[in-house]
Design a protein around this motif. Sequence first.
Motif, short mmCIF file in Angstrom:
data_model
loop_
_atom_site.label_atom_id
_atom_site.label_comp_id
_atom_site.label_asym_id
_atom_site.label_seq_id
_atom_site.Cartn_x
_atom_site.Cartn_y
_atom_site.Cartn_z
N LYS A 1 34.22 -26.03 -62.16
CA LYS A 1 35.23 -27.08 -62.33
C LYS A 1 35.51 -27.77 -60.98
CE LYS A 1 39.74 -27.74 -64.47
NZ LYS A 1 40.87 -27.07 -65.14
N ALA A 2 35.61 -26.96 -59.91
CA ALA A 2 35.85 -27.53 -58.57
C ALA A 2 34.64 -28.35 -58.10
CB ALA A 2 36.16 -26.40 -57.58
N LEU A 3 33.42 -27.86 -58.38
CA LEU A 3 32.22 -28.61 -58.01
C LEU A 3 32.16 -29.95 -58.73
CD1 LEU A 3 29.43 -25.87 -57.92
CD2 LEU A 3 30.41 -27.10 -55.98
N ALA A 4 32.49 -29.94 -60.02
CA ALA A 4 32.48 -31.19 -60.79
C ALA A 4 33.48 -32.17 -60.22
CB ALA A 4 32.79 -30.90 -62.25
N ARG B 1 32.63 -35.86 -58.64
CA ARG B 1 33.30 -37.07 -59.11
C ARG B 1 34.13 -37.73 -58.01
NH1 ARG B 1 34.49 -33.76 -63.58
NH2 ARG B 1 36.58 -33.45 -62.76
N GLY B 2 34.41 -36.97 -56.96
CA GLY B 2 35.21 -37.52 -55.86
C GLY B 2 36.70 -37.42 -56.11
N THR B 3 37.10 -36.55 -57.04
CA THR B 3 38.52 -36.40 -57.33
C THR B 3 39.12 -35.17 -56.67
OG1 THR B 3 38.01 -35.19 -59.38
CG2 THR B 3 38.32 -37.60 -59.55
N ALA B 4 38.31 -34.44 -55.92
CA ALA B 4 38.84 -33.23 -55.27
C ALA B 4 39.11 -33.49 -53.81
CB ALA B 4 37.84 -32.09 -55.40
#
Length: 190
Positions: free
Chosen positions: A180-183, A187-190
């Motif tokens: 989930k963190a990789l995704a 996506r550039g949302t982390a």
Amino acid sequence: MKRIIQSGSVPGVEERLRALFIRGLNGDAVAYRTFLDDLTGHLRGFLRKRIFYLQDDIEDVVQEILLAVHNSRHTYRPDEPLTAWVHGIARYKLMDFFRARSRREALNDPLDDALEIFATSDEEPADAKRDVGKLLEQLPDRHRLPIVHVKLQGLSVTETAALTGMSESAVKVGIHRGLKALAAKIRGTA
């Protein structure tokens, strides 16, 4: 004799490797060959945990460690744990590898950044592997290690739990949260 088990090692491995090694030192060529074969598998696992992002270099480092073990076999003291002795040799060879690698990288600085001829690569799998490695480096161990062992190396949840010292449920949660963190990072949302 006090039994010492290294973190993450399986009970019985120390005794088996030690018995084979000592028989090999006493002239049993078959036992020594079996020792080297078994040790090779353990060294690969040891190195995959430490340089998972450099899979192409693992075999070279394994061979360096095996050669050092062979050349230093006369220094082993039978009253001490074999795994600790081998682990010390492996650590030093791994440090040598990192030193040599950093020297090589320093010598390979590009001479002319303006040349775009090498800017793109047709080796997408290698690029993807490197990119995934960089993303995984950003994750904490509790997320990264389960993903590496289960999703990339193909180990089972049970094997990963035994290898990392985590519970099976922690391994499953680590995989889920890590992916989930990789995704989110992709996506550039982390």
